[in-house]
Design a protein around this motif. Structure first.
Motif, PDB file in Angstrom:
ATOM      1  N   ASP A  52       0.830  -1.201   0.000  1.00  0.00           N
ATOM      2  CA  ASP A  52       0.000   0.000   0.000  1.00  0.00           C
ATOM      3  C   ASP A  52       0.870   1.257   0.000  1.00  0.00           C
ATOM      4  O   ASP A  52       0.565   2.230  -0.704  1.00  0.00           O
ATOM      5  N   ASN A  53       1.942   1.247   0.755  1.00  0.00           N
ATOM      6  CA  ASN A  53       2.859   2.394   0.762  1.00  0.00           C
ATOM      7  C   ASN A  53       3.481   2.598  -0.616  1.00  0.00           C
ATOM      8  O   ASN A  53       3.601   3.738  -1.089  1.00  0.00           O
ATOM      9  N   ALA A  54       3.863   1.497  -1.270  1.00  0.00           N
ATOM     10  CA  ALA A  54       4.428   1.590  -2.615  1.00  0.00           C
ATOM     11  C   ALA A  54       3.382   2.126  -3.596  1.00  0.00           C
ATOM     12  O   ALA A  54       3.691   2.981  -4.437  1.00  0.00           O
ATOM     13  N   LEU A  55       2.161   1.650  -3.478  1.00  0.00           N
ATOM     14  CA  LEU A  55       1.084   2.123  -4.347  1.00  0.00           C
ATOM     15  C   LEU A  55       0.874   3.625  -4.179  1.00  0.00           C
ATOM     16  O   LEU A  55       0.762   4.351  -5.169  1.00  0.00           O
ATOM     17  N   ASN A  56       0.826   4.091  -2.944  1.00  0.00           N
ATOM     18  CA  ASN A  56       0.602   5.514  -2.696  1.00  0.00           C
ATOM     19  C   ASN A  56       1.710   6.373  -3.304  1.00  0.00           C
ATOM     20  O   ASN A  56       1.437   7.440  -3.860  1.00  0.00           O
ATOM     21  N   ALA A  57       2.944   5.906  -3.227  1.00  0.00           N
ATOM     22  CA  ALA A  57       4.060   6.657  -3.806  1.00  0.00           C
ATOM     23  C   ALA A  57       3.938   6.705  -5.329  1.00  0.00           C
ATOM     24  O   ALA A  57       4.118   7.765  -5.942  1.00  0.00           O
ATOM     25  N   VAL A  58       3.601   5.575  -5.939  1.00  0.00           N
ATOM     26  CA  VAL A  58       3.469   5.527  -7.395  1.00  0.00           C
ATOM     27  C   VAL A  58       2.236   6.307  -7.845  1.00  0.00           C
ATOM     28  O   VAL A  58       2.259   6.969  -8.895  1.00  0.00           O
ATOM     29  N   TYR A  59       1.175   6.267  -7.053  1.00  0.00           N
ATOM     30  CA  TYR A  59      -0.036   7.007  -7.418  1.00  0.00           C
ATOM     31  C   TYR A  59       0.264   8.510  -7.515  1.00  0.00           C
ATOM     32  O   TYR A  59      -0.173   9.168  -8.461  1.00  0.00           O
ATOM     33  N   LYS A  60       1.013   9.036  -6.568  1.00  0.00           N
ATOM     34  CA  LYS A  60       1.372  10.464  -6.608  1.00  0.00           C
ATOM     35  C   LYS A  60       2.139  10.793  -7.887  1.00  0.00           C
ATOM     36  O   LYS A  60       1.900  11.818  -8.528  1.00  0.00           O
ATOM     37  N   LYS A  61       3.056   9.915  -8.267  1.00  0.00           N
ATOM     38  CA  LYS A  61       3.819  10.125  -9.494  1.00  0.00           C
ATOM     39  C   LYS A  61       2.916  10.017 -10.722  1.00  0.00           C
ATOM     40  O   LYS A  61       3.106  10.749 -11.706  1.00  0.00           O
ATOM     41  N   THR A  62       1.943   9.117 -10.661  1.00  0.00           N
ATOM     42  CA  THR A  62       1.026   8.940 -11.784  1.00  0.00           C
ATOM     43  C   THR A  62       0.134  10.162 -11.948  1.00  0.00           C
ATOM     44  O   THR A  62      -0.121  10.606 -13.075  1.00  0.00           O
ATOM     45  N   VAL A  63      -0.329  10.722 -10.836  1.00  0.00           N
ATOM     46  CA  VAL A  63      -1.130  11.954 -10.908  1.00  0.00           C
ATOM     47  C   VAL A  63      -0.316  13.050 -11.573  1.00  0.00           C
ATOM     48  O   VAL A  63      -0.808  13.757 -12.469  1.00  0.00           O
ATOM     49  N   ALA A  64       0.940  13.182 -11.172  1.00  0.00           N
ATOM     50  CA  ALA A  64       1.805  14.207 -11.774  1.00  0.00           C
ATOM     51  C   ALA A  64       1.990  13.960 -13.269  1.00  0.00           C
ATOM     52  O   ALA A  64       1.930  14.904 -14.075  1.00  0.00           O
ATOM     53  N   ALA A  65       2.167  12.703 -13.650  1.00  0.00           N
ATOM     54  CA  ALA A  65       2.334  12.370 -15.071  1.00  0.00           C
ATOM     55  C   ALA A  65       1.058  12.678 -15.853  1.00  0.00           C
ATOM     56  O   ALA A  65       1.116  13.157 -16.994  1.00  0.00           O
ATOM     57  N   MET A  66      -0.101  12.413 -15.254  1.00  0.00           N
ATOM     58  CA  MET A  66      -1.362  12.693 -15.940  1.00  0.00           C
ATOM     59  C   MET A  66      -1.617  14.200 -16.040  1.00  0.00           C
ATOM     60  O   MET A  66      -2.202  14.670 -17.007  1.00  0.00           O
TER      61      MET A  66
END
Length: 143
Positions: A52-66
């Motif tokens: 879950d911690n890894a997902l949250n970190a990647v999600y933030k990066k994905t939001v920035a990419a989008m």
């Protein structure tokens, strides 16, 4: 009034002292060789928390990419934006799916000591898969 505060303090202290040995024990568990169901439940939950911690970190990066994608596309045509909104909609739907699917997975041992391990294991597996999906969005097609 002071008696009530003192009583409340004793209750809190008592609860903390009851749970502190269990919390300390969690740090000592060797998840590679967990033998008891309680240890396996704790390890499965730790695995989920890590995922879950890894997902949250990647999600933030994905939001920035989008956001970057929306900015790029808006320069072509303002009607092309919406990547961030689509990501958020998909993530909310995925969370509902994950929670329902993992509740269902727990029914294999409903009410038994193994149920938490099954649910946590499901949560960890689906969360790791979702993390990979989000990473793919960041990397783009063909990567």
């Amino acid at each position: 009034m002071r008696q009530r505060l003192a009583l409340a303090g004793m209750i809190v202290f008592g609860v903390c002292s009851v749970f502190s040995p269990a919390l300390a024990q969690e740090d000592e568990i060797d998840c590679a060789s967990a033998m008891t169901q309680a240890d396996m439940n704790i390890c499965a939950n730790k695995d989920y928390e890590t995922a879950d911690n890894a997902l949250n970190a990647v999600y933030k990066k994905t939001v920035a990419a989008m956001k970057d994608k929306d900015k790029e596309l808006s320069e072509i045509d303002p009607n092309y934006v919406g990547a961030v909104d689509a990501l958020k909609k998909a993530q909310r739907a995925w969370i509902d799916y994950r929670d329902g699917q993992c509740d269902l997975a727990g029914f294999e041992a409903r009410g038994g000591s193994m149920e938490p391990m099954l649910v946590s294991g499901c949560l960890a597996d689906l969360t790791k898969r979702r993390t990979d999906e989000l990473k793919a969005l960041i990397e783009g097609p063909g990567n």
